[in-house]
Enzyme design. Structure first.
Site, PDB file in Angstrom:
ATOM      1  N   ARG A   1     -64.539  37.189   1.444  1.00  0.00           N
ATOM      2  CA  ARG A   1     -63.158  37.373   0.980  1.00  0.00           C
ATOM      3  C   ARG A   1     -62.834  38.826   0.648  1.00  0.00           C
ATOM      4  NH1 ARG A   1     -62.408  32.431  -3.175  1.00  0.00           N
ATOM      5  NH2 ARG A   1     -60.484  33.477  -3.748  1.00  0.00           N
TER       6      ARG A   1
ATOM      7  N   HIS B   1     -63.093  34.393   6.778  1.00  0.00           N
ATOM      8  CA  HIS B   1     -61.840  34.347   6.020  1.00  0.00           C
ATOM      9  C   HIS B   1     -60.705  34.981   6.827  1.00  0.00           C
ATOM     10  CE1 HIS B   1     -59.258  34.177   2.603  1.00  0.00           C
ATOM     11  NE2 HIS B   1     -59.170  35.485   2.490  1.00  0.00           N
TER      12      HIS B   1
ATOM     13  N   ASP C   1     -51.649  28.624   1.966  1.00  0.00           N
ATOM     14  CA  ASP C   1     -51.103  29.957   1.693  1.00  0.00           C
ATOM     15  C   ASP C   1     -50.799  30.640   3.033  1.00  0.00           C
ATOM     16  OD1 ASP C   1     -53.618  30.792   2.611  1.00  0.00           O
ATOM     17  OD2 ASP C   1     -54.399  31.090   0.592  1.00  0.00           O
TER      18      ASP C   1
ATOM     19  N   LYS D   1     -48.215  31.093  -1.719  1.00  0.00           N
ATOM     20  CA  LYS D   1     -49.069  31.156  -2.916  1.00  0.00           C
ATOM     21  C   LYS D   1     -49.181  32.592  -3.413  1.00  0.00           C
ATOM     22  CE  LYS D   1     -53.703  31.416  -2.577  1.00  0.00           C
ATOM     23  NZ  LYS D   1     -55.070  31.015  -2.236  1.00  0.00           N
TER      24      LYS D   1
ATOM     25  N   ARG E   1     -51.511  34.952  -6.293  1.00  0.00           N
ATOM     26  CA  ARG E   1     -52.513  35.077  -7.352  1.00  0.00           C
ATOM     27  C   ARG E   1     -52.128  36.309  -8.127  1.00  0.00           C
ATOM     28  NH1 ARG E   1     -57.197  31.922  -6.635  1.00  0.00           N
ATOM     29  NH2 ARG E   1     -57.522  31.537  -4.436  1.00  0.00           N
TER      30      ARG E   1
ATOM     31  N   ASP F   1     -58.130  24.776   5.209  1.00  0.00           N
ATOM     32  CA  ASP F   1     -58.406  26.101   4.647  1.00  0.00           C
ATOM     33  C   ASP F   1     -59.810  26.509   5.064  1.00  0.00           C
ATOM     34  OD1 ASP F   1     -57.880  28.387   3.229  1.00  0.00           O
ATOM     35  OD2 ASP F   1     -57.482  27.392   1.320  1.00  0.00           O
TER      36      ASP F   1
ATOM     37  N   THR G   1     -56.435  26.508  -5.621  1.00  0.00           N
ATOM     38  CA  THR G   1     -55.438  26.534  -4.549  1.00  0.00           C
ATOM     39  C   THR G   1     -55.170  25.120  -4.044  1.00  0.00           C
ATOM     40  OG1 THR G   1     -56.208  28.715  -3.872  1.00  0.00           O
ATOM     41  CG2 THR G   1     -54.972  27.449  -2.228  1.00  0.00           C
TER      42      THR G   1
END
Ligand code: R5P
Length: 313
Positions: A97, A131, A170, A193, A195, A220, A228
């Protein structure tokens, strides 16, 4: 001279490595480990690998930092033991990530991982569902990325759902979700979404698309805290969705994610064993798909020099 195929494994996901070897009808390579009182690790390859085509299975979880260093040490040991080619098989890529410089003065750590693998002596990387696709370009050695999409699409089709859509939790997952929606020939929706901090609490504020009266399959790459996914479930339910399902490749499942998923509105939560999973029998909603065959087919293809992408078609 035909090079022998050998598979070794670090300690992060021995059960997947053994399943891969079973599927290839070979024994897992013999190796010994010592962890000294000063936390240094010593690895010794306990069989000859001279001129062999070697694959090392190591996932980037549960102990990401130790798994990474252990993998580098194994690769270094194999290189100095005269292996002919070394492929780092990372079902879950460490630091996946950390793939962009979206804040000042931070490291793109997934690129650093690629640099370290190359420096240690890896010739290739085999991994699954990154990712973000650009990570594939961080390494100067070839990288093959397996996808859960075909396996999961078959699984979804076998459920025989009538009126369902694919949901991206997202914007970052939109392309992945689109791939599923195209393959299954169903509509998709995207959730928006945000964060706000690194404390990982996700807030979904918008749905792009129609969900009322439909079953939703949320896809996902990973679930970590479950924040999430659970937030997505509540937002979809509030918008009138019927049954909810989730399918994702990497079940990182930190803290009490399993318990929270079990108590969520999800009917089923499907993940894989890219990360070694505990016994889920007390969690009725959790299902684990075994990716060993997919990895063994890819390893065999790399060894034989045949196409890896044909595994997705
Ligand atoms: C984030 O961009 C990823 O695709 C996942 O949505 C995220 O890793 C999930 O993390 P968590 O379960 O902690 O919300």
């Amino acid at each position: 001279m035909k090079r022998r195929l050998k598979v070794f494994a670090g300690r992060s996901n021995q059960s997947l490595a053994k399943d891969i070897c079973n599927s290839l009808s070979i024994d897992l390579g013999r190796m010994s480990y010592t962890k000294f009182s000063n936390c240094n690790i010593k690895v010794r390859i306990e069989e000859s690998v001279r001129e062999d085509d070697v694959f090392v299975v190591q996932s980037g979880y549960p102990d990401t930092n130790e798994a990474l260093v252990e993998l580098l040490i194994i690769i270094d040991a194999l290189k100095y033991a005269s292996a002919s080619r070394i492929t780092a098989v990372m079902p879950y890529y460490p630091y996946v990530r950390s793939d962009k410089k979206d804040e000042p003065r931070i490291s793109i750590t997934s690129r650093l991982v690629a640099d370290l693998l190359e420096t240690a002596g890896a010739d290739r990387i085999l991994t699954m569902d990154l990712h973000a696709p650009q990570i594939g370009g961080y390494s100067r050695i070839p990288l093959d990325q397996l996808l859960i999409q075909p396996t999961l699409c078959n699984y979804i089709e076998e459920k025989g759902l009538e009126n369902y859509i694919i949901a991206a939790p997202d914007v970052g997952s939109a392309k992945r979700a689109e791939g599923f929606a195209r393959r299954l020939d169903v509509p998709m929706v995207i959730l928006y979404k945000r964060r706000y901090r690194d404390d990982e609490k996700a807030k979904i504020t918008r749905i792009i698309g129609e969900v009322k009266g439909k079953d939703c399959f949320i896809v996902d790459d990973e679930v970590s805290t479950g924040g999430t996914m659970i937030e997505a479930c509540h937002v979809l339910k509030d918008a009138g969705a019927k049954n909810l399902y989730a399918g994702l490749t990497h079940g990182v499942l930190t803290n009490d994610a399993c318990k929270r998923i079990e108590q969520s509105p999800l009917s089923e939560f499907i993940t894989t064993n890219t990360i070694e999973q505990p016994d889920f029998s007390k969690f009725k909603k959790l299902k684990v798909l075994n990716v060993a065959n997919l990895f063994s087919e890819a390893i065999a293809a790399i060894h034989m020099g045949t196409s890896v992408s044909k595994l997705f078609s």
